[in-house]
Design an enzyme around this catalytic site. Structure first.
Site, PDB file in Angstrom:
ATOM      1  N   SER B 124       0.928  -1.164  -0.032  1.00  0.00           N
ATOM      2  CA  SER B 124       0.236  -0.084  -0.079  1.00  0.00           C
ATOM      3  C   SER B 124       0.782   1.213  -0.106  1.00  0.00           C
ATOM      4  O   SER B 124       1.713   1.517  -1.013  1.00  0.00           O
ATOM      5  CB  SER B 124      -1.101  -0.111   1.212  1.00  0.00           C
ATOM      6  OG  SER B 124      -2.155   0.852   1.046  1.00  0.00           O
ATOM      7  N   ASP B 262      -9.339  -5.848  -4.555  1.00  0.00           N
ATOM      8  CA  ASP B 262      -9.239  -4.557  -3.626  1.00  0.00           C
ATOM      9  C   ASP B 262      -9.419  -3.580  -4.401  1.00  0.00           C
ATOM     10  O   ASP B 262      -9.050  -3.245  -5.717  1.00  0.00           O
ATOM     11  CB  ASP B 262      -7.527  -4.775  -3.694  1.00  0.00           C
ATOM     12  CG  ASP B 262      -6.975  -3.250  -2.938  1.00  0.00           C
ATOM     13  OD1 ASP B 262      -7.797  -2.540  -2.539  1.00  0.00           O
ATOM     14  OD2 ASP B 262      -5.780  -3.231  -2.703  1.00  0.00           O
ATOM     15  N   HIS B 291      -8.590  -4.873   0.257  1.00  0.00           N
ATOM     16  CA  HIS B 291      -7.235  -4.155   0.714  1.00  0.00           C
ATOM     17  C   HIS B 291      -6.774  -4.694   1.968  1.00  0.00           C
ATOM     18  O   HIS B 291      -5.428  -4.572   2.106  1.00  0.00           O
ATOM     19  CB  HIS B 291      -7.632  -2.619   0.659  1.00  0.00           C
ATOM     20  CG  HIS B 291      -6.292  -1.894   0.635  1.00  0.00           C
ATOM     21  ND1 HIS B 291      -5.149  -2.155  -0.451  1.00  0.00           N
ATOM     22  CD2 HIS B 291      -5.467  -0.947   1.601  1.00  0.00           C
ATOM     23  CE1 HIS B 291      -4.196  -1.304  -0.190  1.00  0.00           C
ATOM     24  NE2 HIS B 291      -4.262  -0.669   0.908  1.00  0.00           N
TER      25      HIS B 291
END
Lengths: 314, 314
Positions: B124, B262, B291
């Protein structure tokens, strides 16, 4: 021109308890009821809509042609025109989709003297109302078309609606609009810059015109009552919590039409419900517009028109 | 036990202009730097994380085994431990991912005397930093593994991050947590109630423990600086806005690993970038956790471990 009217319901006993006094149900009709009273279509509207929001779907040469059909567009309670926090002096109670349908049933039966609806259709919250109609009054609904909506709000959908209400409560309609822009479209739309096809000049222009200006027309207090209704949507309460039993009551010829890239109402969630409706088909509307595939471009409109034409031809 | 330390950087010239004075970069290392200084791995952390958040990924028998590798986990600026609004007396400036990487480069080069990193990896926001490393210092990065992240924030991702910041600014960490619960998982997770597999008792329990308690540990002011960095992430600024040229500079053997469900970083968006990295492969981590597929259940962890093992074996 469509006819606008208000049906004075008097006091409405509410599903969650209590009474909404002196209820006004605004509605709009298109076309003329046939002598046989067999050409009526009921078309409840979506979140942050009004009966006028549905005008683009009704017209000469369209599936919903007022020369052929008598189309009744009832205004949701709390839409700012029907009885709503913004136009009511007393404290406004919490509502359920069932209250809308109870009020609409009186409009249809008492005011318009219609015993059977050729079609009930709706998009998003309109689909919630349409499902509620078909489960509750199966003998009155010949056909059902539900676009991008569910009969029972899923936990995933509920989290989105709750977060949407959070944004509205703390940041007003602008923050709420930005929330919807972030969650209501699709990554594919942005990757391909397909928003250009709908006449937007930039992402900022899209957010401003499609979301901020649209939501800015409404009072937060009204929208919050609508969102709370949305969260509670659940036809299974008519069958002791058994969704299969509730949807199994539907006798209407039904089309369940999710939008292919809709993160709010994923196709798989819509399919779960469709498979529980006896005489039903699933018909996915292909679009990168996510939950906003409802009337944005001609390609989506053509698919939706085709679904309605085919259903009305049965 | 991992070693915790703080690197005193002095003043840091910022990418957006101005200076952050007396910068402290907290970091944690695992294992021992080999005499040949060729076993170093850099592992920047995600949003709302700290170097300690990465501990579960490092251990005996793991891909990142400290008996084999010297794993350096730098703390993002504004993570509440490194220099952050919450621990700084002066007004805190706006930052960019490039500022983190500039500070980390000094940590690696000056403090740890490492000239080449066997692997830079991140999840991320960690992936944003890892991409920045590989574009900016291609001669120092032998391998790159980016999980559920992008080198350049897309408009779709930016809308989500902006809405997340809105929620944080107006409703604090609880509203922000609810926003993430609504947008960060997947409808499939809820449809199958797969959250039960991870030991949650209910959706409410999931929202409370996975989101509210986690975000509640952080100061909103710190998180807002992180989110603003996230929005600005864009390696193309090293090549005049040309993403292909920027990613084309990467010489590392690269694995781009999106998470299958995601909505924040859809596979197709990650693939667009992967195809611009010369020596790269796409390896999708299959998970209904959206996610949050990063370390939630053994199934996801095994896939991620396998990706790292294979990459480190090349």
């Amino acid at each position: 021109m469509p006819a606008d009217a208000v049906f004075e319901l008097g006091d409405l006993e509410l599903e969650l308890g209590g009474t909404l006094p002196g209820v006004q149900l605004a509605y709009r009709t298109h076309g003329t009821l046939a002598p046989g009273r067999d050409n009526a279509i009921l078309f409840p509207h979506m979140y942050s809509g009004t009966p006028a929001s549905l005008d683009p779907w009704i017209g000469a040469g369209r599936a919903l042609d007022p020369a052929r059909w008598f189309v009744v567009c009832p205004g949701q309670l709390a839409n700012g025109i029907s009885s709503s926090p913004s136009n009511t002096a007393h404290p406004f109670p919490e509502l359920a989709i069932g209250d809308d349908v109870a009020a609409q049933h009186r409009l249809v039966s008492e005011r318009l003297s219609i015993e059977r609806l050729a079609l009930v259709l709706g998009f998003s919250m309109g689909a919630q109302q349409a499902y509620e109609w078909a489960v509750r009054f199966p003998g009155m609904v010949s056909r059902l078309a539900v676009f991008a909506g569910l009969a029972r709000t899923t936990p995933a959908n509920d989290l989105l609606v709750a977060a949407s209400a959070d944004a509205l409560r703390t940041g007003g309609t602008t923050q709420h609009a930005r929330f919807w822009a972030a969650t209501g479209l699709s990554a594919e739309l942005f990757r391909a810059e397909a928003w250009r096809d709908a006449g937007f000049a930039s992402v900022a222009d899209l957010v401003t015109r499609l979301f901020e200006e649209d939501y800015g027309r409404f009072e937060p207090a009204d929208l919050l009552v609508q969102l709370a209704k949305w969260r509670r949507a659940d036809v299974s309460r008519h069958a002791g919590g058994d969704l299969a039993a509730a949807l199994g009551r539907i006798s209407a010829r039904t089309v369940v039409a999710p939008f292919s890239h809709d993160g709010w109402f994923p196709t798989a969630d819509c399919r779960v419900e469709q498979e529980l409706v006896p005489d039903s088909t699933l018909n996915v509307v292909e679009s990168v517009w996510g939950h906003y595939a409802w009337g944005i471009t001609a390609a989506e409109t053509a698919q939706i028109e085709q679904i309605l034409r085919e259903l009305l031809a049965t």
